[in-house]
Design a protein around this motif. Structure first.
Motif, PDB file in Angstrom:
ATOM      1  N   PHE A 291      76.713  54.765   7.359  1.00  0.00           N
ATOM      2  CA  PHE A 291      78.454  54.540   6.490  1.00  0.00           C
ATOM      3  C   PHE A 291      78.229  54.626   5.046  1.00  0.00           C
ATOM      4  N   ALA A 292      77.593  52.948   5.498  1.00  0.00           N
ATOM      5  CA  ALA A 292      77.246  52.193   3.974  1.00  0.00           C
ATOM      6  C   ALA A 292      76.698  53.024   2.959  1.00  0.00           C
ATOM      7  N   GLU A 293      75.626  53.730   4.004  1.00  0.00           N
ATOM      8  CA  GLU A 293      74.345  54.184   2.874  1.00  0.00           C
ATOM      9  C   GLU A 293      74.988  55.347   2.278  1.00  0.00           C
ATOM     10  N   ILE A 294      76.139  56.622   3.046  1.00  0.00           N
ATOM     11  CA  ILE A 294      76.084  57.415   2.000  1.00  0.00           C
ATOM     12  C   ILE A 294      77.126  57.420   1.725  1.00  0.00           C
ATOM     13  N   GLY A 295      77.769  56.465   2.252  1.00  0.00           N
ATOM     14  CA  GLY A 295      79.205  56.007   0.536  1.00  0.00           C
ATOM     15  C   GLY A 295      78.259  55.802  -0.285  1.00  0.00           C
ATOM     16  N   LYS A 296      76.995  55.141  -0.219  1.00  0.00           N
ATOM     17  CA  LYS A 296      76.639  54.862  -1.511  1.00  0.00           C
ATOM     18  C   LYS A 296      76.276  55.793  -2.612  1.00  0.00           C
ATOM     19  N   ARG A 297      75.603  56.859  -1.564  1.00  0.00           N
ATOM     20  CA  ARG A 297      75.099  58.049  -1.853  1.00  0.00           C
ATOM     21  C   ARG A 297      76.427  58.812  -2.862  1.00  0.00           C
ATOM     22  N   PHE A 298      77.032  59.522  -1.930  1.00  0.00           N
ATOM     23  CA  PHE A 298      77.807  59.856  -2.543  1.00  0.00           C
ATOM     24  C   PHE A 298      78.551  59.496  -3.728  1.00  0.00           C
ATOM     25  N   LEU A 299      79.609  58.504  -4.322  1.00  0.00           N
ATOM     26  CA  LEU A 299      79.789  57.983  -5.633  1.00  0.00           C
ATOM     27  C   LEU A 299      78.845  57.798  -7.034  1.00  0.00           C
ATOM     28  N   LYS A 336      85.806  48.987   5.155  1.00  0.00           N
ATOM     29  CA  LYS A 336      84.291  49.698   5.051  1.00  0.00           C
ATOM     30  C   LYS A 336      84.683  50.453   3.747  1.00  0.00           C
ATOM     31  N   VAL A 337      85.941  51.243   3.610  1.00  0.00           N
ATOM     32  CA  VAL A 337      85.898  52.678   2.526  1.00  0.00           C
ATOM     33  C   VAL A 337      85.848  51.901   1.320  1.00  0.00           C
ATOM     34  N   TYR A 338      86.552  50.654   1.370  1.00  0.00           N
ATOM     35  CA  TYR A 338      86.490  50.267  -0.284  1.00  0.00           C
ATOM     36  C   TYR A 338      85.542  49.704  -0.405  1.00  0.00           C
ATOM     37  N   GLY A 339      84.261  49.158   0.396  1.00  0.00           N
ATOM     38  CA  GLY A 339      83.043  48.458   0.130  1.00  0.00           C
ATOM     39  C   GLY A 339      82.058  49.502  -0.273  1.00  0.00           C
ATOM     40  N   ALA A 340      82.534  51.012   0.441  1.00  0.00           N
ATOM     41  CA  ALA A 340      81.667  51.954   0.202  1.00  0.00           C
ATOM     42  C   ALA A 340      82.363  52.348  -1.909  1.00  0.00           C
ATOM     43  N   MET A 341      82.824  52.290  -2.180  1.00  0.00           N
ATOM     44  CA  MET A 341      83.586  52.391  -3.648  1.00  0.00           C
ATOM     45  C   MET A 341      82.839  51.233  -4.909  1.00  0.00           C
ATOM     46  N   ALA A 342      83.265  50.184  -4.313  1.00  0.00           N
ATOM     47  CA  ALA A 342      82.721  48.931  -4.817  1.00  0.00           C
ATOM     48  C   ALA A 342      81.466  47.666  -5.150  1.00  0.00           C
ATOM     49  N   ASP A 343      80.212  48.751  -3.989  1.00  0.00           N
ATOM     50  CA  ASP A 343      79.563  49.051  -3.857  1.00  0.00           C
ATOM     51  C   ASP A 343      78.450  49.079  -5.146  1.00  0.00           C
ATOM     52  N   VAL A 344      79.457  50.492  -5.234  1.00  0.00           N
ATOM     53  CA  VAL A 344      78.818  51.181  -6.794  1.00  0.00           C
ATOM     54  C   VAL A 344      79.688  51.183  -7.732  1.00  0.00           C
TER      55      VAL A 344
END
Length: 747
Positions: A291-299, A336-344
């Protein structure tokens, strides 16, 4: 050594530049600080009033306490438009057009007849908005209205937003390319992706994770064109000073995800609305490392493609219940949803549609909402109270328990064209909320309509709130609106608007109203999505019709007037159709066949007359919608696919047994004769056959036959005109007076 003349000139120029550097630095700082792109603002003025652009000067000013500001002032023969960004300058222009030139810019008939000589600004005007955010669009707007918009239409809408002070538009176009590249980077093939993307009329629900594949397969050419269109949209919005909201990752994965990642935890979910879309949607469990990996790639891919303004939309449970109401689970998902944004993007702010807190209020109680909100760092979440003018969630949730939030008018569902709304609330409630001691962190106002290009008055009224913190005096505003829209003061037109405010604009049923004509044929008063109850005095409403008709010969040159006259007479005939349907239903139950057939004939004639009336305006043409869809295709296969999408959305919505058929019904010319009348003819023919045989009709069986016929219509290609024909004034007069006595007799 003796210097040449050229060397002396270069030396003096260098000295001059050295002395002027501080001045240049100050000017550069001022422009940067104000955020105004003068070139972009001037280009907007030229697009809006090309013949008068030379009459305006543009100048920057600083924001006031972090709030956008504009000024309007006369400077010799020029009118100076000052603002801290392009939106502010555009708002200054619009203020001048409305309050000095008495003009009105609208989807449905603009008046830009500027007086000559141009009115002068006697004293400086200064306006500061009390709202940090002025939001615009709903996910659904991108399909119920904007499915087939090209750059020209988008450009007009962006200018319209700027003129009305909008600075926070939802910007979802073109994201499918990002999804495609991300999943292909994970190894997905063409075959594995083919059931993922929806057709162009269903992007909204694909983006919200409600459905996969319906209306597809999506041609890659369309995907590429939408990506390029989005780049133009964002460039224009940003140069005017807007901060667009981009999408983010919420876990939506292709149906074949488990085949490629068999050990991944993937939840199978079904949209809470039965659309007859058999396949469920798959959501990756937020606890999965993927989830985190795909979220990072997406953003990362999103920002690389479109840039960012640090605002992201994410709607994790739209019209679906989470698997559990455990606050700990909901907190973890949101984290997790917000983390996928904030990590990038460490500056990321989550802009959350608050629809689920209204639609699933029984689920989202205080513990669940607090758990969701607390997972996001302070001031990194903005909640959209989606339907504040009718069902304000902020009032029962302690203003979203301390989170930032925005007051919104939703108004329209599905793009229905009926006249309705609550003007009094729209005029008073935003300012009342702003001043309420219980409003918490109210940071803005906005429009979250499912569709536009209808009911222009109530949207104009709502947008009047952007640059003020006090209630709108409705009587005064209506007089000014009638003058601006029609280009002249007229007592009859003003009286019509007084009556309209007391009737159609005094009530708003939950989903809005529709004529029984648009419902699947029945002897009942209403169908599943066709609410025919008229919550106002129909006789009083006719007074508005007749007042506009009195003004017709004087105001006939006004496009806004011609649109309004057609729309108001359409509403009168639609209301009357409900009464006629009740009459033939009563005659059928009384077994009075002669009266029944008389009323059936009147009903069918009324449909034809409404179709003829609506054919006078391009705003009300089915052909415009269908032909715009076909124009997006290159090959015949593409054109046919897009037309099928366009037909399906406004009729069955999806498959033949879809629960929300007629949700997006349209009282349009072409729809009335080509679809609704044809259904009613089949209904009357079936009832007549049963009557002749002495049998009771099997209406459930008939409905199934209608499903089959409707499905054939969705896939058909008979042409409909996108060119208006007939004189609006003459035909409106003819149709109204044809039925006036009968309407008054019934009411």
């Amino acid at each position: 050594m003796r210097l040449t003349e050229t060397q002396i000139m270069k030396k003096n120029l260098g000295l001059f530049l050295l002395l002027c550097l501080p001045l240049f630095a100050v000017q550069a700082t001022e422009v940067s600080k104000s955020g105004l792109d003068v070139k972009a603002a001037h280009a907007l003025v030229k697009r809006v009033v090309p013949k008068y652009a030379h009459c305006f000067e543009i100048a920057p000013i600083d924001p006031e306490n972090g709030r956008d500001v504009f000024e309007l002032e006369q400077h010799g023969d020029k009118i100076v438009l000052r603002g801290n960004n392009g939106v502010s300058v555009a708002s200054a222009l619009n203020y001048y057009l409305k309050h000095y030139a008495h003009c009105e810019i609208s989807w449905n008939g603009s008046n830009l007849d500027i007086p000559s000589p141009m009115p002068r600004v006697a004293e400086r005007i200064r306006k500061v908005t009390p709202y940090r955010y002025r939001h615009y669009f709903n996910y659904c707007t991108f399909n119920y209205t904007a499915s087939w918009w090209d750059w020209e239409r988008w450009q007009w809408e962006i200018d319209f937003m700027a003129l009305n002070g909008i600075n926070m538009p939802l910007a979802l176009t073109g994201q499918n390319s990002v999804w495609d590249r991300v999943y292909r980077s994970l190894g997905f093939t063409d075959k594995e992706m083919e059931g993922f993307f929806s057709g162009p009329a269903y992007f909204t629900w694909f983006w919200m994770g409600n459905l996969d594949g319906w209306g597809g397969p999506l041609p890659r050419r369309f995907m590429a064109c939408q990506e390029e269109l989005q780049k133009k949209i964002l460039a224009r919005e940003r140069e005017l000073g807007m901060t667009p909201i981009l999408p983010s990752f919420t876990g939506h994965v292709p149906p074949t995800f488990k085949e490629r990642f068999p050990d991944a935890k993937v939840n199978s979910t079904q949209w809470g609305v039965n659309t007859n879309v058999a396949a469920p949607v798959y959501i990756l469990n937020p606890e999965e490392p993927l989830f985190a990996e795909i979220g990072k790639r997406f953003l990362e891919e999103l920002i690389d493609t479109f840039g960012t303004d640090h605002l992201y939309s994410a709607d994790t449970f739209n019209e679906m219940n989470p698997p559990t109401n455990d606050p700990a689970y909901l907190h973890n998902v949101a984290s997790k949803v917000y983390g996928a944004m904030a990590d990038v993007d460490p500056q990321a702010t989550w802009v959350m549609q608050g629809w689920m807190f209204l639609d699933r209020a029984y689920f989202w109680q205080e513990p669940q909402m607090r758990a969701l909100f607390d997972a996001v760092p302070e001031d990194r979440l903005v909640v959209l109270d989606l339907d504040s003018e009718i069902y304000p969630v902020w009032q029962r949730t302690e203003a979203f328990y301390g989170e930032q939030w925005i007051w919104n008018m939703l108004h329209n569902f599905g793009g229905r064209v009926s006249l309705y709304g609550v003007m009094e609330r729209v005029a008073n409630d935003p300012a009342a909320a702003l001043r309420s001691p219980n409003a918490g962190k109210m940071r803005g106002i906005g429009l979250t309509m499912e569709a536009i290009e209808q009911n222009p008055a109530i949207y104009a009224l709502m947008l009047e709130n952007v640059w003020r913190d006090t209630p709108i005096q409705l009587d005064e505003w209506l007089r000014g609106y009638a003058r601006r829209r029609y280009g002249a003061e007229n007592a009859d037109a003003e009286h019509a608007w007084v009556v309209l405010e007391k009737t159609v604009y005094s009530h708003q049923p939950w989903w809005g109203t529709a004529s029984i004509i648009t419902g699947r044929p029945t002897f009942e008063k209403e169908t599943t999505w066709t609410y025919t109850h008229i919550p106002y005095d129909r006789m009083e409403f006719l007074e508005a019709c007749e007042s506009l008709l009195k003004a017709a010969d004087v105001l006939k040159k006004s496009e806004g007037f011609r649109y309004d006259l057609v729309d108001v007479v359409r509403q009168a005939l639609a209301n009357y159709a409900n009464a006629v349907q009740e009459e033939f239903a009563a005659a059928y139950k009384a077994k009075d066949r002669q009266l029944y057939e008389t009323k059936v004939s009147e009903f069918l004639m009324l449909i034809d007359d409404m179709d003829e009336l609506l054919a006078t305006r391009t705003d009300f043409l089915l052909g415009r919608w269908l032909n715009s869809a076909r124009s997006m295709g290159v090959t015949k296969q593409e054109k046919d696919l897009y037309e099928m999408n366009a037909r399906d959305l406004i009729t069955l919505w999806s498959g033949p047994d879809c629960q929300i058929h007629e949700y997006a019904c349209k009282e349009w010319s072409g729809m009335l004769r080509g679809f609704y009348k044809e259904r009613w003819l089949r209904f009357f023919d079936y009832v007549g056959q049963c009557w002749d045989k002495g049998e009771e009709p099997d209406f459930a069986r008939f409905d199934q036959q209608m499903c089959d016929w409707e499905w054939q219509w969705v896939h058909a290609h008979e042409p409909y005109s996108d060119k208006a024909h007939g004189d609006e004034i003459k035909i409106a007069k003819k149709m109204y007076w044809k039925y006036a006595d009968r309407m008054k007799q019934i009411y």
